[in-house]
Design a protein around this motif. Structure first.
Motif, PDB file in Angstrom:
ATOM      1  N   GLU A 139       0.317   3.070  -8.679  1.00  0.00           N
ATOM      2  CA  GLU A 139       1.147   3.291 -10.076  1.00  0.00           C
ATOM      3  C   GLU A 139       2.035   4.545  -9.589  1.00  0.00           C
ATOM      4  N   SER A 140       2.167   5.041  -8.601  1.00  0.00           N
ATOM      5  CA  SER A 140       3.171   6.285  -8.328  1.00  0.00           C
ATOM      6  C   SER A 140       4.578   5.848  -7.861  1.00  0.00           C
ATOM      7  N   ASP A 141       5.501   6.298  -8.422  1.00  0.00           N
ATOM      8  CA  ASP A 141       7.105   6.233  -8.214  1.00  0.00           C
ATOM      9  C   ASP A 141       7.305   6.845  -7.051  1.00  0.00           C
ATOM     10  N   TYR A 142       6.442   7.788  -6.465  1.00  0.00           N
ATOM     11  CA  TYR A 142       6.756   8.550  -5.279  1.00  0.00           C
ATOM     12  C   TYR A 142       6.264   7.859  -3.836  1.00  0.00           C
ATOM     13  N   GLY A 143       7.078   7.767  -2.939  1.00  0.00           N
ATOM     14  CA  GLY A 143       6.326   7.528  -1.687  1.00  0.00           C
ATOM     15  C   GLY A 143       7.126   7.929  -0.401  1.00  0.00           C
ATOM     16  N   PHE A 144       6.683   7.705   0.660  1.00  0.00           N
ATOM     17  CA  PHE A 144       7.515   8.102   1.982  1.00  0.00           C
ATOM     18  C   PHE A 144       7.737   6.919   2.961  1.00  0.00           C
ATOM     19  N   PRO A 145       8.758   6.996   3.738  1.00  0.00           N
ATOM     20  CA  PRO A 145       9.086   5.870   4.447  1.00  0.00           C
ATOM     21  C   PRO A 145       8.091   5.795   5.881  1.00  0.00           C
ATOM     22  N   GLU A 146       7.810   4.572   6.433  1.00  0.00           N
ATOM     23  CA  GLU A 146       7.029   4.609   7.231  1.00  0.00           C
ATOM     24  C   GLU A 146       7.494   3.187   7.986  1.00  0.00           C
ATOM     25  N   PRO A 147       7.073   2.995   9.258  1.00  0.00           N
ATOM     26  CA  PRO A 147       7.452   1.816   9.978  1.00  0.00           C
ATOM     27  C   PRO A 147       6.585   0.591   9.334  1.00  0.00           C
ATOM     28  N   GLN A 148       6.991  -0.384   9.396  1.00  0.00           N
ATOM     29  CA  GLN A 148       6.150  -1.784   9.230  1.00  0.00           C
ATOM     30  C   GLN A 148       5.291  -1.759  10.685  1.00  0.00           C
ATOM     31  N   PRO A 149       4.025  -2.361  10.653  1.00  0.00           N
ATOM     32  CA  PRO A 149       3.162  -2.408  11.662  1.00  0.00           C
ATOM     33  C   PRO A 149       3.702  -2.740  12.980  1.00  0.00           C
ATOM     34  N   LEU A 150       4.324  -3.882  13.072  1.00  0.00           N
ATOM     35  CA  LEU A 150       4.855  -4.517  14.270  1.00  0.00           C
ATOM     36  C   LEU A 150       5.672  -3.609  14.726  1.00  0.00           C
ATOM     37  N   ALA A 151       6.871  -3.453  14.102  1.00  0.00           N
ATOM     38  CA  ALA A 151       7.775  -2.344  14.309  1.00  0.00           C
ATOM     39  C   ALA A 151       7.575  -1.089  14.762  1.00  0.00           C
ATOM     40  N   GLY A 152       6.195  -0.598  14.111  1.00  0.00           N
ATOM     41  CA  GLY A 152       5.971   0.866  14.379  1.00  0.00           C
ATOM     42  C   GLY A 152       5.055   0.818  15.910  1.00  0.00           C
ATOM     43  N   LEU A 153       4.388  -0.239  16.153  1.00  0.00           N
ATOM     44  CA  LEU A 153       3.743  -0.725  17.153  1.00  0.00           C
ATOM     45  C   LEU A 153       4.692  -0.653  18.472  1.00  0.00           C
ATOM     46  N   GLN A 154       5.635  -1.518  18.415  1.00  0.00           N
ATOM     47  CA  GLN A 154       6.639  -1.584  19.308  1.00  0.00           C
ATOM     48  C   GLN A 154       7.330  -0.200  19.535  1.00  0.00           C
ATOM     49  N   ALA A 155       7.818   0.483  18.632  1.00  0.00           N
ATOM     50  CA  ALA A 155       8.651   1.595  18.831  1.00  0.00           C
ATOM     51  C   ALA A 155       7.599   2.800  19.495  1.00  0.00           C
ATOM     52  N   ALA A 156       6.440   2.859  18.995  1.00  0.00           N
ATOM     53  CA  ALA A 156       5.548   3.815  19.489  1.00  0.00           C
ATOM     54  C   ALA A 156       5.231   3.597  20.943  1.00  0.00           C
ATOM     55  N   LEU A 157       5.052   2.152  21.386  1.00  0.00           N
ATOM     56  CA  LEU A 157       5.095   1.756  22.925  1.00  0.00           C
ATOM     57  C   LEU A 157       6.215   2.339  23.630  1.00  0.00           C
ATOM     58  N   SER A 158       7.207   2.078  23.029  1.00  0.00           N
ATOM     59  CA  SER A 158       8.476   2.563  23.730  1.00  0.00           C
ATOM     60  C   SER A 158       8.609   3.954  23.914  1.00  0.00           C
TER      61      SER A 158
END
Length: 275
Positions: A44-63
């Motif tokens: 219900e919160s209007d506040y959030g923070f950006p994070e990678p989508q799981p697949l994109a995050g995995l690929q970026a982390a491996l790189s």
């Protein structure tokens, strides 16, 4: 064998909190903008923070991990230039013992990278540095041969670092031959079955990277005593050598009159070291 190892210096303490922040920023920077999502603290919160989508995050982390690993290998080459041996670099890279490779050779292969498609050979290039270094550009073909001079080309004539490494290798070989002679002389003096089996178990541990098998308590204690492995003794629940030897002797069908002398003989037969 290095004579000017930088690994003898105190280890640098790494600020893991800072590392986590840097890794998080690096992974997010590697993710395309269209593959980021906003994660809310509560639905219900209007506040959030950006994070990678799981697949994109995995690929970026491996790189990012691959790039960091390659950077580590670059620093390993620098250590080689300063005088660290491949054994020492294997320790720093935390390469575990395996029946499939020698740790020093595995370290070289990782740092050198893939073999050339033309010659199928690997090379590491470094400038001969350290207090005894000659300053020349050296081609290192890996720790596959005995003498360091068989593995490295490019040192200046009379290079003190290379000469010191060759002398250290010769001393190591002389010590190995001396210990082999001690083992050959001591083994016939081990006449009891348990002692002979202990010799074989100790040699197994030595040739398998310090790995113990599922032996009984007395068998494990005997091996640990021969190797003076206090950590293993403590792990089995014995705080002192005297307590451990009493446990061993109490279970022997024909215990030795001189337990300390029996242990010394087994140690000489198994390791080539005399008390």
């Amino acid at each position: 064998m290095s004579t000017n190892s930088s690994t003898t210096e105190p280890k640098t303490t790494v600020d893991m909190a800072a590392v986590r922040q840097l890794v998080d920023r690096a992974v997010k920077a590697a993710v395309p903008a269209g593959q980021m999502t906003m994660r809310k603290i509560r639905p219900e919160s209007d506040y959030g923070f950006p994070e990678p989508q799981p697949l994109a995050g995995l690929q970026a982390a491996l790189s990012v991990a691959r790039l960091a690993q390659n950077q580590a290998y670059t620093f390993a080459k620098g250590l080689r230039g300063e005088g660290s041996s491949w054994d020492e670099i294997a320790d720093l890279l935390e390469i575990e013992w395996s029946e499939d490779y020698a740790r020093r050779e595995r370290a070289f292969e990782l740092v050198a990278g893939p073999a050339s498609t033309i010659s199928y050979d690997r090379y590491v290039f470094f400038t001969c540095g350290g207090p005894r270094g000659c300053g020349e550009r050296v081609t290192d073909r890996g720790p596959y041969n005995g003498y360091p001079s068989d593995n490295e080309d490019g040192h200046a004539e009379g290079c003190r670092r290379l000469a010191a490494e060759v002398e250290a290798y010769r001393r190591e070989q002389d010590e190995r031959e001396r210990r082999d002679q001690v083992m050959d002389e001591a083994f016939p003096l081990v006449t009891d079955t348990f002692g002979k089996e202990t010799v074989q178990r100790v040699r197994y541990v030595q040739s398998h990277g310090g790995r113990y098998l599922g032996w009984s308590t007395s068998e494990t204690l005997a091996v640990a005593l021969v190797l003076r492995d206090d950590e293993q003794l403590a792990g089995v629940g014995y705080a002192s050598h005297q307590e451990a030897i009493r446990r061993i002797v109490s279970g022997m069908s024909n215990p030795p009159r001189d337990p300390a002398g029996w242990l010394a003989t087994v140690r000489a037969a198994a390791t080539g070291l005399r008390d």
